[in-house]
Design a protein around this motif. Structure first.
Motif, PDB file in Angstrom:
ATOM      1  N   VAL A 194       0.858  -1.191   0.000  1.00 17.75           N
ATOM      2  CA  VAL A 194       0.000   0.000   0.000  1.00 17.75           C
ATOM      3  C   VAL A 194       0.892   1.238   0.000  1.00 17.75           C
ATOM      4  O   VAL A 194       2.062   1.182   0.364  1.00 17.75           O
ATOM      5  CB  VAL A 194      -0.924   0.051   1.242  1.00 17.75           C
ATOM      6  N   ASN A 195       0.319   2.339  -0.415  1.00 20.10           N
ATOM      7  CA  ASN A 195       1.016   3.622  -0.349  1.00 20.10           C
ATOM      8  C   ASN A 195       0.794   4.205   1.045  1.00 20.10           C
ATOM      9  O   ASN A 195      -0.321   4.611   1.385  1.00 20.10           O
ATOM     10  CB  ASN A 195       0.482   4.570  -1.424  1.00 20.10           C
ATOM     11  N   LEU A 196       1.842   4.213   1.848  1.00 21.06           N
ATOM     12  CA  LEU A 196       1.696   4.661   3.230  1.00 21.06           C
ATOM     13  C   LEU A 196       1.247   6.111   3.327  1.00 21.06           C
ATOM     14  O   LEU A 196       0.614   6.506   4.311  1.00 21.06           O
ATOM     15  CB  LEU A 196       3.019   4.478   3.976  1.00 21.06           C
ATOM     16  N   ARG A 197       1.547   6.908   2.321  1.00 22.82           N
ATOM     17  CA  ARG A 197       1.110   8.314   2.335  1.00 22.82           C
ATOM     18  C   ARG A 197      -0.405   8.430   2.250  1.00 22.82           C
ATOM     19  O   ARG A 197      -0.985   9.407   2.729  1.00 22.82           O
ATOM     20  CB  ARG A 197       1.760   9.072   1.182  1.00 22.82           C
ATOM     21  N   ASP A 198      -1.026   7.431   1.636  1.00 24.82           N
ATOM     22  CA  ASP A 198      -2.483   7.450   1.504  1.00 24.82           C
ATOM     23  C   ASP A 198      -3.189   6.722   2.637  1.00 24.82           C
ATOM     24  O   ASP A 198      -4.416   6.730   2.717  1.00 24.82           O
ATOM     25  CB  ASP A 198      -2.901   6.812   0.170  1.00 24.82           C
TER      26      ASP A 198
ATOM     27  N   PRO B  40      -4.447   6.307   6.277  1.00 20.08           N
ATOM     28  CA  PRO B  40      -4.715   7.138   7.461  1.00 20.08           C
ATOM     29  C   PRO B  40      -3.890   6.678   8.659  1.00 20.08           C
ATOM     30  O   PRO B  40      -3.706   5.480   8.874  1.00 20.08           O
ATOM     31  CB  PRO B  40      -6.216   6.939   7.707  1.00 20.08           C
ATOM     32  N   ARG B  41      -3.388   7.641   9.430  1.00 20.79           N
ATOM     33  CA  ARG B  41      -2.532   7.319  10.573  1.00 20.79           C
ATOM     34  C   ARG B  41      -3.235   6.384  11.557  1.00 20.79           C
ATOM     35  O   ARG B  41      -2.637   5.422  12.063  1.00 20.79           O
ATOM     36  CB  ARG B  41      -2.142   8.625  11.278  1.00 20.79           C
ATOM     37  N   GLU B  42      -4.495   6.624  11.832  1.00 20.55           N
ATOM     38  CA  GLU B  42      -5.231   5.789  12.783  1.00 20.55           C
ATOM     39  C   GLU B  42      -5.331   4.346  12.287  1.00 20.55           C
ATOM     40  O   GLU B  42      -5.226   3.396  13.073  1.00 20.55           O
ATOM     41  CB  GLU B  42      -6.627   6.357  13.025  1.00 20.55           C
ATOM     42  N   GLU B  43      -5.515   4.194  10.978  1.00 21.37           N
ATOM     43  CA  GLU B  43      -5.632   2.852  10.409  1.00 21.37           C
ATOM     44  C   GLU B  43      -4.314   2.089  10.559  1.00 21.37           C
ATOM     45  O   GLU B  43      -4.306   0.897  10.888  1.00 21.37           O
ATOM     46  CB  GLU B  43      -6.014   2.954   8.930  1.00 21.37           C
ATOM     47  N   PHE B  44      -3.204   2.792  10.334  1.00 19.92           N
ATOM     48  CA  PHE B  44      -1.910   2.154  10.503  1.00 19.92           C
ATOM     49  C   PHE B  44      -1.647   1.826  11.969  1.00 19.92           C
ATOM     50  O   PHE B  44      -1.148   0.746  12.300  1.00 19.92           O
ATOM     51  CB  PHE B  44      -0.785   3.043   9.968  1.00 19.92           C
ATOM     52  N   ASP B  45      -1.969   2.760  12.868  1.00 17.96           N
ATOM     53  CA  ASP B  45      -1.768   2.517  14.302  1.00 17.96           C
ATOM     54  C   ASP B  45      -2.563   1.302  14.777  1.00 17.96           C
ATOM     55  O   ASP B  45      -2.071   0.504  15.588  1.00 17.96           O
ATOM     56  CB  ASP B  45      -2.168   3.755  15.112  1.00 17.96           C
ATOM     57  N   ASN B  46      -3.787   1.158  14.280  1.00 17.75           N
ATOM     58  CA  ASN B  46      -4.608  -0.001  14.640  1.00 17.75           C
ATOM     59  C   ASN B  46      -3.967  -1.299  14.143  1.00 17.75           C
ATOM     60  O   ASN B  46      -3.999  -2.330  14.826  1.00 17.75           O
ATOM     61  CB  ASN B  46      -6.017   0.136  14.063  1.00 17.75           C
ATOM     62  N   PHE B  47      -3.380  -1.227  12.947  1.00 15.14           N
ATOM     63  CA  PHE B  47      -2.703  -2.400  12.395  1.00 15.14           C
ATOM     64  C   PHE B  47      -1.495  -2.775  13.255  1.00 15.14           C
ATOM     65  O   PHE B  47      -1.262  -3.960  13.524  1.00 15.14           O
ATOM     66  CB  PHE B  47      -2.255  -2.143  10.959  1.00 15.14           C
ATOM     67  N   VAL B  48      -0.738  -1.782  13.706  1.00 16.38           N
ATOM     68  CA  VAL B  48       0.438  -2.037  14.535  1.00 16.38           C
ATOM     69  C   VAL B  48       0.038  -2.784  15.807  1.00 16.38           C
ATOM     70  O   VAL B  48       0.671  -3.767  16.201  1.00 16.38           O
ATOM     71  CB  VAL B  48       1.168  -0.727  14.884  1.00 16.38           C
ATOM     72  N   VAL B  49      -1.022  -2.317  16.464  1.00 20.44           N
ATOM     73  CA  VAL B  49      -1.477  -2.951  17.707  1.00 20.44           C
ATOM     74  C   VAL B  49      -1.928  -4.388  17.442  1.00 20.44           C
ATOM     75  O   VAL B  49      -1.547  -5.322  18.176  1.00 20.44           O
ATOM     76  CB  VAL B  49      -2.630  -2.142  18.333  1.00 20.44           C
TER      77      VAL B  49
ATOM     78  N   LEU C   8      -3.044 -10.626   1.306  1.00 16.76           N
ATOM     79  CA  LEU C   8      -4.302 -10.253   1.954  1.00 16.76           C
ATOM     80  C   LEU C   8      -4.429  -8.737   2.052  1.00 16.76           C
ATOM     81  O   LEU C   8      -5.507  -8.171   1.807  1.00 16.76           O
ATOM     82  CB  LEU C   8      -4.374 -10.869   3.349  1.00 16.76           C
ATOM     83  N   ILE C   9      -3.334  -8.067   2.422  1.00 27.23           N
ATOM     84  CA  ILE C   9      -3.364  -6.607   2.521  1.00 27.23           C
ATOM     85  C   ILE C   9      -3.632  -5.994   1.158  1.00 27.23           C
ATOM     86  O   ILE C   9      -4.433  -5.061   1.017  1.00 27.23           O
ATOM     87  CB  ILE C   9      -2.039  -6.081   3.100  1.00 27.23           C
ATOM     88  N   ARG C  10      -2.993  -6.549   0.135  1.00 24.47           N
ATOM     89  CA  ARG C  10      -3.158  -6.018  -1.219  1.00 24.47           C
ATOM     90  C   ARG C  10      -4.592  -6.216  -1.714  1.00 24.47           C
ATOM     91  O   ARG C  10      -5.159  -5.343  -2.372  1.00 24.47           O
ATOM     92  CB  ARG C  10      -2.164  -6.712  -2.166  1.00 24.47           C
ATOM     93  N   GLN C  11      -5.174  -7.350  -1.379  1.00 22.03           N
ATOM     94  CA  GLN C  11      -6.502  -7.683  -1.898  1.00 22.03           C
ATOM     95  C   GLN C  11      -7.634  -7.095  -1.055  1.00 22.03           C
ATOM     96  O   GLN C  11      -8.651  -6.658  -1.595  1.00 22.03           O
ATOM     97  CB  GLN C  11      -6.656  -9.204  -1.968  1.00 22.03           C
ATOM     98  N   GLN C  12      -7.452  -7.078   0.280  1.00 25.04           N
ATOM     99  CA  GLN C  12      -8.566  -6.709   1.154  1.00 25.04           C
ATOM    100  C   GLN C  12      -8.352  -5.405   1.918  1.00 25.04           C
ATOM    101  O   GLN C  12      -9.303  -4.901   2.521  1.00 25.04           O
ATOM    102  CB  GLN C  12      -8.831  -7.852   2.150  1.00 25.04           C
ATOM    103  N   GLY C  13      -7.121  -4.893   1.898  1.00 27.51           N
ATOM    104  CA  GLY C  13      -6.870  -3.624   2.565  1.00 27.51           C
ATOM    105  C   GLY C  13      -6.392  -3.803   4.001  1.00 27.51           C
ATOM    106  O   GLY C  13      -6.596  -4.842   4.625  1.00 27.51           O
ATOM    107  N   VAL C  14      -5.765  -2.756   4.524  1.00 33.73           N
ATOM    108  CA  VAL C  14      -5.171  -2.812   5.855  1.00 33.73           C
ATOM    109  C   VAL C  14      -6.237  -2.973   6.934  1.00 33.73           C
ATOM    110  O   VAL C  14      -6.076  -3.753   7.878  1.00 33.73           O
ATOM    111  CB  VAL C  14      -4.321  -1.555   6.117  1.00 33.73           C
ATOM    112  N   ALA C  15      -7.346  -2.248   6.810  1.00 30.83           N
ATOM    113  CA  ALA C  15      -8.384  -2.297   7.848  1.00 30.83           C
ATOM    114  C   ALA C  15      -8.964  -3.699   8.002  1.00 30.83           C
ATOM    115  O   ALA C  15      -9.159  -4.180   9.127  1.00 30.83           O
ATOM    116  CB  ALA C  15      -9.495  -1.299   7.527  1.00 30.83           C
TER     117      ALA C  15
END
Length: 211
Positions: A83-87, A89-98, A186-193
């Motif tokens: 994914v393009n990390l610039r696109d 959302p910070r909250e979505e990435f933070d949730n993924f980290v947790v 999975l991330i590529r097909q279904q997205g980070v969320a």
């Protein structure tokens, strides 16, 4: 009986994390000496609790290892170029980290089911000078059985003197690489969320002994 053989010279400082003081180390070998000693000794001491309930290993990993794991960097490594990390959302990435951290805790706990009360040796090496990523090799020695090799990969951020673990390689198999192979498509097909939701569910599964 636990044996740790490493250089012991290090400068350190303490920072507070969630009201608990966490020791930071500028010598990665000293860090692994302390962290491995506390982790493996606790596993040895808590064998009855672990035998009754393997979920106790999750508690040990959370308390002894997680403060010294760079979960954010590991999560970035898994997402990689999917994914393009610039696109993102910070909250979505933070949730993924947790969620990814909780998922990795279960993986670390599973890998540690092999350990009971063997001797653990950290192979000494020269402290790094300009490197930002290093591997610290350990051997688990069980009389009458082949040694088990567990390597810890550590890194320090640019401008920082303190080291954190970002991967564990057990018998040549990188936990981080295996998770990246598992999750990238999975991330590529279904997205980070969506993958975050899947990781939350997976992290709730009972601790399993790796095949």
């Amino acid at each position: 009986m636990l044996t740790i053989a490493v250089p012991v010279t290090a400068l350190s400082s303490e920072t507070a994390t969630d009201s608990q003081a966490v020791q930071q180390y500028t010598d990665p070998f000293k860090m692994m000496e302390v962290v491995a000693d506390k982790t493996f000794q606790r596993i040895a001491n808590d064998q009855k609790l672990i035998a009754d309930n393997k979920e106790h290993l999750r508690l040990i990993v959370n308390e002894e290892l997680v403060p010294y794991i760079d979960s954010r960097y590991a999560a970035l490594t898994v997402i990689g170029r999917t994914v393009n990390l610039r696109d993102l959302p910070r909250e979505e990435f933070d949730n993924f980290v947790v969620a990814f951290q909780d998922y990795m805790v279960a993986s670390y706990a599973g890998a540690l089911t092999y350990y009971t009360d063997q001797k653990v040796i950290i192979q000494p090496a020269r402290p790094p000078e300009n490197e930002s990523i290093i591997t610290i090799k350990t051997r688990v020695i069980d009389p009458g059985k082949p040694d088990i090799t567990i390597d810890f990969k550590l890194r320090r951020n640019r401008g920082s003197e303190h080291w954190l673990v970002f991967d564990m390689v057990a018998e040549g198999i990188s936990l981080l690489d295996s998770k990246r192979a598992e999750l990238s498509n999975l991330i590529r097909q279904q997205g980070v969320a969506r993958v975050t939701e899947l990781l939350v569910e997976k992290s709730k599964e009972p601790i399993k002994v790796p095949e």
